[in-house]
Design an enzyme around this catalytic site. Structure first.
Site, PDB file in Angstrom:
ATOM      1  N   SER A  56       1.144  -0.602   0.095  1.00  0.00           N
ATOM      2  CA  SER A  56       0.284   0.046  -0.133  1.00  0.00           C
ATOM      3  C   SER A  56       1.169   1.693   0.258  1.00  0.00           C
ATOM      4  O   SER A  56       1.948   0.670   0.359  1.00  0.00           O
ATOM      5  CB  SER A  56      -0.613  -0.017   1.427  1.00  0.00           C
ATOM      6  OG  SER A  56      -0.229   0.001   2.353  1.00  0.00           O
ATOM      7  N   ASP A  94      -1.001  -1.751  -3.836  1.00  0.00           N
ATOM      8  CA  ASP A  94      -2.372  -1.881  -3.881  1.00  0.00           C
ATOM      9  C   ASP A  94      -2.774  -0.149  -3.649  1.00  0.00           C
ATOM     10  O   ASP A  94      -2.182   0.607  -2.575  1.00  0.00           O
ATOM     11  CB  ASP A  94      -2.509  -2.177  -2.513  1.00  0.00           C
ATOM     12  CG  ASP A  94      -4.204  -2.996  -1.791  1.00  0.00           C
ATOM     13  OD1 ASP A  94      -4.251  -2.606  -2.187  1.00  0.00           O
ATOM     14  OD2 ASP A  94      -3.406  -3.183  -0.677  1.00  0.00           O
ATOM     15  N   GLU A 146     -10.426   0.114 -10.028  1.00  0.00           N
ATOM     16  CA  GLU A 146     -11.986  -0.135  -9.472  1.00  0.00           C
ATOM     17  C   GLU A 146     -13.303   0.382  -9.818  1.00  0.00           C
ATOM     18  O   GLU A 146     -13.313   1.240 -10.410  1.00  0.00           O
ATOM     19  CB  GLU A 146     -11.605   0.025  -7.648  1.00  0.00           C
ATOM     20  CG  GLU A 146     -12.825  -0.254  -7.216  1.00  0.00           C
ATOM     21  CD  GLU A 146     -12.124   0.108  -5.242  1.00  0.00           C
ATOM     22  OE1 GLU A 146     -11.101  -0.335  -4.832  1.00  0.00           O
ATOM     23  OE2 GLU A 146     -13.080  -0.126  -4.700  1.00  0.00           O
ATOM     24  N   GLY A 191     -10.540  -4.447   7.264  1.00  0.00           N
ATOM     25  CA  GLY A 191     -10.496  -4.258   8.175  1.00  0.00           C
ATOM     26  C   GLY A 191     -10.603  -5.737   9.024  1.00  0.00           C
ATOM     27  O   GLY A 191     -11.228  -6.442   8.134  1.00  0.00           O
ATOM     28  N   HIS A 233     -11.492  -6.662  -2.978  1.00  0.00           N
ATOM     29  CA  HIS A 233      -9.850  -6.660  -1.937  1.00  0.00           C
ATOM     30  C   HIS A 233     -11.346  -6.854  -0.491  1.00  0.00           C
ATOM     31  O   HIS A 233     -11.646  -7.743  -0.811  1.00  0.00           O
ATOM     32  CB  HIS A 233     -10.575  -5.276  -1.877  1.00  0.00           C
ATOM     33  CG  HIS A 233      -9.721  -4.633  -2.446  1.00  0.00           C
ATOM     34  ND1 HIS A 233      -8.700  -3.880  -2.440  1.00  0.00           N
ATOM     35  CD2 HIS A 233      -9.460  -5.395  -3.954  1.00  0.00           C
ATOM     36  CE1 HIS A 233      -7.973  -3.535  -4.051  1.00  0.00           C
ATOM     37  NE2 HIS A 233      -8.328  -3.805  -4.409  1.00  0.00           N
ATOM     38  N   SER A 236     -10.553 -10.936   4.367  1.00  0.00           N
ATOM     39  CA  SER A 236      -9.895 -11.046   4.843  1.00  0.00           C
ATOM     40  C   SER A 236     -10.982 -12.388   6.082  1.00  0.00           C
ATOM     41  O   SER A 236     -12.090 -11.564   5.737  1.00  0.00           O
ATOM     42  CB  SER A 236      -9.433 -10.789   5.947  1.00  0.00           C
ATOM     43  OG  SER A 236      -7.485 -10.151   6.033  1.00  0.00           O
ATOM     44  N   ASP A 278      -4.424  -9.004   3.888  1.00  0.00           N
ATOM     45  CA  ASP A 278      -4.735  -8.064   4.680  1.00  0.00           C
ATOM     46  C   ASP A 278      -4.275  -8.662   6.454  1.00  0.00           C
ATOM     47  O   ASP A 278      -3.206  -8.441   7.351  1.00  0.00           O
ATOM     48  CB  ASP A 278      -4.266  -6.565   4.316  1.00  0.00           C
ATOM     49  CG  ASP A 278      -3.102  -5.774   5.311  1.00  0.00           C
ATOM     50  OD1 ASP A 278      -1.911  -6.596   5.859  1.00  0.00           O
ATOM     51  OD2 ASP A 278      -2.955  -4.723   4.834  1.00  0.00           O
TER      52      ASP A 278
END
Ligand code: G3H
Ligand code: 13P
Ligand code: ZN
Length: 331
Positions: A56, A94, A146, A191, A233, A236, A278
């Protein structure tokens, strides 16, 4: 000026084509330091997988762009030393937000860049993305654009709510910009708190169950641009066992929740060929370090806590590659 080819890196072109045909996805793992890079490369070598090293703009500031260039070159040599004959490693920017940042990365050896114009009005996004594509393609570098906005923090830009990608825009965007892949918004977010408890239901054991991703929008997008590489994206899964270790040893992660792995597996079998992870890596490292500090309060050699953190990270990455994205054995 250095070309990624001199560093032994590859762009995403062939990698994504094979991933779509083979119904798997490539992991893009963010990194800022040596231990994360070692864990990513060890995991890729041990599973014989292609991999995307993702940086990033915040990571670039943190790690220093010159060091990153040599780390990426080192990553290729390290993979060879570990026994991988032909490493398939991409160095990717990123959430690039300006032409100048993308150009600077391309000039410093990145093989792929993302220009994230998703927060701009549509026409401005097209114009900015096209400008990056023209420069990147002249240097053999692939570009991710994007459409649609993810809720949560996107590298210093934060959005309160999702704006799902509008399938009716994708043909126009892809053809006018010339991008090589498209990041879409179908319910993932950045996040470790991807959904509020109010957005979730609870199963019989009281565990929070997040709302499903909008696979209907993904299918509609695939119909519009068949065979075109799609990127997710905010993917996680926020492993609850690792969050529990963090909280057991003094952490305070509350209401953390991610995208269930089964949904990512389903996405990986579609035209989704890059999945960004991430937060899970951050959680894995933090869990190992917190546990070590709690159990070994007298120790102070960073190798003693960064070593187990690196092992925890590698185990997490291998699980993603083998059991979630399905890219093991493809390099
Ligand atoms: O998309 C955001 C990535 O997780 C990078 O996060 O800007 O804190 O390095 P960062
Ligand atoms: P997570 O926060 O879900 O790991 O997403 C990372 C990401 O999308 C990086 O671009
Ligand atoms: Zn992202």
């Amino acid at each position: 000026m250095v070309s990624y080819k001199e560093l032994g890196l590859v762009n995403t072109k062939e990698m994504f084509k094979k991933a779509i045909d083979g119904k798997y996805a490539i992991a893009a793992f963010n990194f800022n330091n040596m231990e994360q890079m070692q864990a990513i490369i060890q995991a890729a070598v041990e599973t014989k997988s292609p991999v995307i090293l993702q940086v990033s703009s915040g990571a670039r500031k943190y790690a220093n762009q010159t060091l990153l260039r040599y780390m990426a070159q080192g990553a290729v040599e390290y993979a060879k030393e570990l026994g991988m004959e032909n490493p398939q490693i991409v160095l990717h920017l990123d959430h690039g937000d300006t032409f100048e940042l993308c150009k600077s990365c391309i000039d410093m050896g990145f093989s792929s860049v993302m220009i994230d114009g998703s927060h701009h009005p549509y026409e401005k996004n097209v114009e900015l993305t096209k400008q990056v594509v023209e420069y990147a393609h002249a240097h053999g570098v692939t570009v991710e654009g994007e459409l649609g906005v993810l809720a949560g923090v996107e590298d210093e830009v934060s959005a309160e709510h999702h704006t799902y990608t509008r399938p009716e825009e994708v043909v126009d965007f892809v053809s006018r910009t010339g991008v090589d892949s498209l990041a879409i918004s179908i319910g993932t977010s950045h996040g470790a708190n991807k959904f509020t408890p109010a957005q979730c239901t609870r199963n019989a054991d009281g565990i929070l169950i997040p709302p499903p991703l909008r696979f209907d929008i993904l299918e509609e997008i695939e119909k519009q641009i068949p065979g075109f590489p799609i990127v997710l994206h905010g993917s996680s899964s926020v492993p609850q066992d690792l969050v529990a270790i963090i909280n057991q040893y003094g952490g305070a992660m509350k209401d953390s929740i991610g995208i269930p792995e089964e949904q990512l597996r389903k996405a990986a079998a579609s035209a989704v060929c890059k999945i960004n992870i991430d937060s899970d890596g951050r959680i894995a490292m933090t869990a190992a370090i917190r546990e070590f500090f709690a159990k070994e309060p007298s120790k102070f050699d960073p190798r003693q806590y960064l070593g187990p953190a690196r092992e925890q990270l590698k185990a997490l990455y291998k699980n993603k590659i083998v059991n979630v994205l399905g890219s093991a054995g493809k390099a």
